[in-house]
Design a protein around this motif. Structure first.
Motif, PDB file in Angstrom:
ATOM      1  N   GLY A  86       0.812  -1.213   0.000  1.00  0.00           N
ATOM      2  CA  GLY A  86       0.000   0.000   0.000  1.00  0.00           C
ATOM      3  C   GLY A  86       0.841   1.257   0.000  1.00  0.00           C
ATOM      4  N   MET A  87       1.944   1.247   0.759  1.00  0.00           N
ATOM      5  CA  MET A  87       2.832   2.402   0.815  1.00  0.00           C
ATOM      6  C   MET A  87       3.445   2.705  -0.546  1.00  0.00           C
ATOM      7  N   LEU A  88       3.782   1.636  -1.283  1.00  0.00           N
ATOM      8  CA  LEU A  88       4.486   1.805  -2.552  1.00  0.00           C
ATOM      9  C   LEU A  88       3.550   1.795  -3.760  1.00  0.00           C
ATOM     10  N   GLY A  89       2.278   1.485  -3.526  1.00  0.00           N
ATOM     11  CA  GLY A  89       1.323   1.466  -4.632  1.00  0.00           C
ATOM     12  C   GLY A  89       1.536   0.316  -5.596  1.00  0.00           C
ATOM     13  N   VAL A  90       1.894  -0.850  -5.062  1.00  0.00           N
ATOM     14  CA  VAL A  90       2.131  -2.019  -5.903  1.00  0.00           C
ATOM     15  C   VAL A  90       1.382  -3.214  -5.306  1.00  0.00           C
ATOM     16  N   SER A  91       1.435  -4.352  -6.013  1.00  0.00           N
ATOM     17  CA  SER A  91       0.831  -5.575  -5.488  1.00  0.00           C
ATOM     18  C   SER A  91       1.777  -6.222  -4.485  1.00  0.00           C
ATOM     19  N   ARG A  92       1.314  -7.285  -3.844  1.00  0.00           N
ATOM     20  CA  ARG A  92       2.133  -7.931  -2.823  1.00  0.00           C
ATOM     21  C   ARG A  92       3.265  -8.755  -3.417  1.00  0.00           C
ATOM     22  N   GLN A  93       3.108  -9.225  -4.667  1.00  0.00           N
ATOM     23  CA  GLN A  93       4.103 -10.123  -5.235  1.00  0.00           C
ATOM     24  C   GLN A  93       5.500  -9.489  -5.330  1.00  0.00           C
ATOM     25  N   PRO A  94       5.660  -8.282  -5.915  1.00  0.00           N
ATOM     26  CA  PRO A  94       7.007  -7.694  -5.954  1.00  0.00           C
ATOM     27  C   PRO A  94       7.554  -7.361  -4.572  1.00  0.00           C
ATOM     28  N   VAL A  95       6.664  -7.074  -3.620  1.00  0.00           N
ATOM     29  CA  VAL A  95       7.109  -6.830  -2.245  1.00  0.00           C
ATOM     30  C   VAL A  95       7.673  -8.116  -1.656  1.00  0.00           C
ATOM     31  N   ARG A  96       6.956  -9.233  -1.892  1.00  0.00           N
ATOM     32  CA  ARG A  96       7.426 -10.526  -1.375  1.00  0.00           C
ATOM     33  C   ARG A  96       8.789 -10.874  -1.968  1.00  0.00           C
ATOM     34  N   GLU A  97       8.974 -10.638  -3.271  1.00  0.00           N
ATOM     35  CA  GLU A  97      10.247 -10.931  -3.932  1.00  0.00           C
ATOM     36  C   GLU A  97      11.362 -10.029  -3.398  1.00  0.00           C
ATOM     37  N   ALA A  98      11.022  -8.755  -3.169  1.00  0.00           N
ATOM     38  CA  ALA A  98      12.023  -7.812  -2.652  1.00  0.00           C
ATOM     39  C   ALA A  98      12.436  -8.196  -1.234  1.00  0.00           C
ATOM     40  N   LEU A  99      11.486  -8.609  -0.412  1.00  0.00           N
ATOM     41  CA  LEU A  99      11.796  -9.003   0.967  1.00  0.00           C
ATOM     42  C   LEU A  99      12.712 -10.228   0.989  1.00  0.00           C
ATOM     43  N   GLN A 100      12.498 -11.149   0.068  1.00  0.00           N
ATOM     44  CA  GLN A 100      13.363 -12.327   0.011  1.00  0.00           C
ATOM     45  C   GLN A 100      14.792 -11.920  -0.327  1.00  0.00           C
ATOM     46  N   ARG A 101      14.936 -10.996  -1.276  1.00  0.00           N
ATOM     47  CA  ARG A 101      16.277 -10.517  -1.642  1.00  0.00           C
ATOM     48  C   ARG A 101      16.909  -9.746  -0.487  1.00  0.00           C
ATOM     49  N   LEU A 102      16.124  -8.922   0.179  1.00  0.00           N
ATOM     50  CA  LEU A 102      16.642  -8.167   1.329  1.00  0.00           C
ATOM     51  C   LEU A 102      17.075  -9.108   2.448  1.00  0.00           C
ATOM     52  N   SER A 103      16.368 -10.216   2.587  1.00  0.00           N
ATOM     53  CA  SER A 103      16.759 -11.220   3.579  1.00  0.00           C
ATOM     54  C   SER A 103      18.079 -11.871   3.198  1.00  0.00           C
ATOM     55  N   ASN A 104      18.237 -12.173   1.920  1.00  0.00           N
ATOM     56  CA  ASN A 104      19.480 -12.792   1.453  1.00  0.00           C
ATOM     57  C   ASN A 104      20.683 -11.879   1.675  1.00  0.00           C
ATOM     58  N   GLU A 105      20.442 -10.564   1.629  1.00  0.00           N
ATOM     59  CA  GLU A 105      21.527  -9.598   1.752  1.00  0.00           C
ATOM     60  C   GLU A 105      21.696  -9.076   3.178  1.00  0.00           C
ATOM     61  N   GLY A 106      20.871  -9.562   4.111  1.00  0.00           N
ATOM     62  CA  GLY A 106      21.062  -9.202   5.511  1.00  0.00           C
ATOM     63  C   GLY A 106      20.368  -7.931   5.965  1.00  0.00           C
ATOM     64  N   TRP A 107      19.479  -7.384   5.150  1.00  0.00           N
ATOM     65  CA  TRP A 107      18.746  -6.184   5.557  1.00  0.00           C
ATOM     66  C   TRP A 107      17.491  -6.543   6.368  1.00  0.00           C
ATOM     67  N   VAL A 108      16.966  -7.723   6.102  1.00  0.00           N
ATOM     68  CA  VAL A 108      15.697  -8.152   6.695  1.00  0.00           C
ATOM     69  C   VAL A 108      15.868  -9.575   7.226  1.00  0.00           C
ATOM     70  N   ASP A 109      15.200  -9.886   8.326  1.00  0.00           N
ATOM     71  CA  ASP A 109      15.170 -11.240   8.869  1.00  0.00           C
ATOM     72  C   ASP A 109      13.795 -11.845   8.599  1.00  0.00           C
ATOM     73  N   LEU A 110      13.765 -13.025   7.981  1.00  0.00           N
ATOM     74  CA  LEU A 110      12.522 -13.756   7.740  1.00  0.00           C
ATOM     75  C   LEU A 110      12.437 -14.911   8.732  1.00  0.00           C
ATOM     76  N   ARG A 111      11.369 -14.934   9.497  1.00  0.00           N
ATOM     77  CA  ARG A 111      11.215 -15.962  10.524  1.00  0.00           C
ATOM     78  C   ARG A 111       9.922 -16.722  10.301  1.00  0.00           C
ATOM     79  N   PRO A 112      10.004 -18.043  10.204  1.00  0.00           N
ATOM     80  CA  PRO A 112       8.790 -18.856  10.007  1.00  0.00           C
ATOM     81  C   PRO A 112       7.772 -18.598  11.120  1.00  0.00           C
ATOM     82  N   GLY A 113       6.543 -18.378  10.722  1.00  0.00           N
ATOM     83  CA  GLY A 113       5.485 -18.155  11.689  1.00  0.00           C
ATOM     84  C   GLY A 113       5.399 -16.735  12.211  1.00  0.00           C
ATOM     85  N   PHE A 114       6.402 -15.923  11.886  1.00  0.00           N
ATOM     86  CA  PHE A 114       6.403 -14.531  12.359  1.00  0.00           C
ATOM     87  C   PHE A 114       6.396 -13.551  11.190  1.00  0.00           C
ATOM     88  N   GLY A 115       7.120 -13.888  10.150  1.00  0.00           N
ATOM     89  CA  GLY A 115       7.188 -12.994   9.005  1.00  0.00           C
ATOM     90  C   GLY A 115       8.521 -12.285   8.926  1.00  0.00           C
TER      91      GLY A 115
END
Length: 252
Positions: free
Chosen positions: A57-86
């Motif tokens: 909603g903040m970026l005016g896009v669908s959830r799919q590119p956000v999900r892909e971006a979060l995965q990349r950010l996780s791979n690069e250490g900017w974001v932590d992805l935790r099962p059951g938490f997000g």
């Protein structure tokens, strides 16, 4: 029979006059860049829980590119992805900061040394201009502009070194350094820009050893300021001192 070539680059097919255009930036790349900058500038604070639908909603896009971006950010250490938490914005450990700033000190000390060897009048003039701009932004309370100017100054010094490998290596850590430096910038204050001014003078004078030493001290001061700020933030505020009990006045 005319054959038309297909390519992803920009060019003109001599036989058909067809112009091949570069593809636009994929949406997931734009979302990744936007989220990275929001993490660096503190819009998305460390430890913040990231909700895909809210970011979309903040970026005016669908959830799919956000999900892909979060995965990349996780791979690069900017974001932590935790099962059951997000997802949540990564909170860097102290040893991460030490390792990165140690690498930065090694890279930039050598860059400063070589910059002093190869500096031109125009390049030094640009560094002095950046020093004035950075100090003015800090005085005005514009921390984002202060951090950007700080990064540009350091990047310019590395480019002055004339060593493309130093430039490439420094570019790899630039964003992470900006992330660590953003909360420190007000804490470091004008002292950081006075150090920059001394550094630029050493470069202008062609004093290689002094330039390298000032840069080493400068990065060390930033590292110490970061840890001091983290320690200060972690210290709970002291409870106010209890008021002394007052004995009721006796009436006569």
């Amino acid at each position: 029979m005319t054959t038309t070539s297909v390519g992803t680059g920009t060019g003109v097919d001599g036989a058909t006059g067809v112009r091949h255009l570069k593809r636009p930036t994929p949406l997931r790349e734009s979302v990744y860049e936007a989220l990275t900058e929001m993490i660096i500038d503190g819009t998305l604070e460390r430890g913040k829980h990231l909700v895909e639908v809210e970011l979309a909603g903040m970026l005016g896009v669908s959830r799919q590119p956000v999900r892909e971006a979060l995965q990349r950010l996780s791979n690069e250490g900017w974001v932590d992805l935790r099962p059951g938490f997000g997802a949540q914005v990564h909170v860097p450990a102290e040893d991460e900061v030490d390792q990165l700033l140690a690498a930065r000190a090694a890279l930039e000390s050598e860059s400063a040394r070589l910059a002093a060897r190869h500096a031109s009048k125009d390049a030094v003039a640009r560094l002095r201009e950046l020093c004035k701009e950075g100090a003015a932004f800090l005085e005005a309370g514009d921390i984002d502009a202060t951090v950007r100017t700080n990064a540009e100054l350091h990047r310019s010094i590395t480019e002055m070194s004339g060593n493309k490998f130093l430039v490439d290596f420094a570019a790899q850590v630039d964003r992470r350094v900006r992330w660590y430096y953003t909360p420190v910038a007000p804490f470091r204050g004008q002292a950081s820009w006075r150090e920059h001014t001394r550094l630029v003078k050493a470069i202008a004078d062609g004093d290689e050893d002094k330039a390298a030493e000032i840069m080493r001290q400068h990065t060390e001061h930033t590292r110490k300021a970061y840890h001091d700020l983290q320690a200060e933030s972690a210290t709970p505020a002291a409870d106010p001192a209890p008021k002394k009990a007052t004995r009721p006045r006796r009436t006569t």
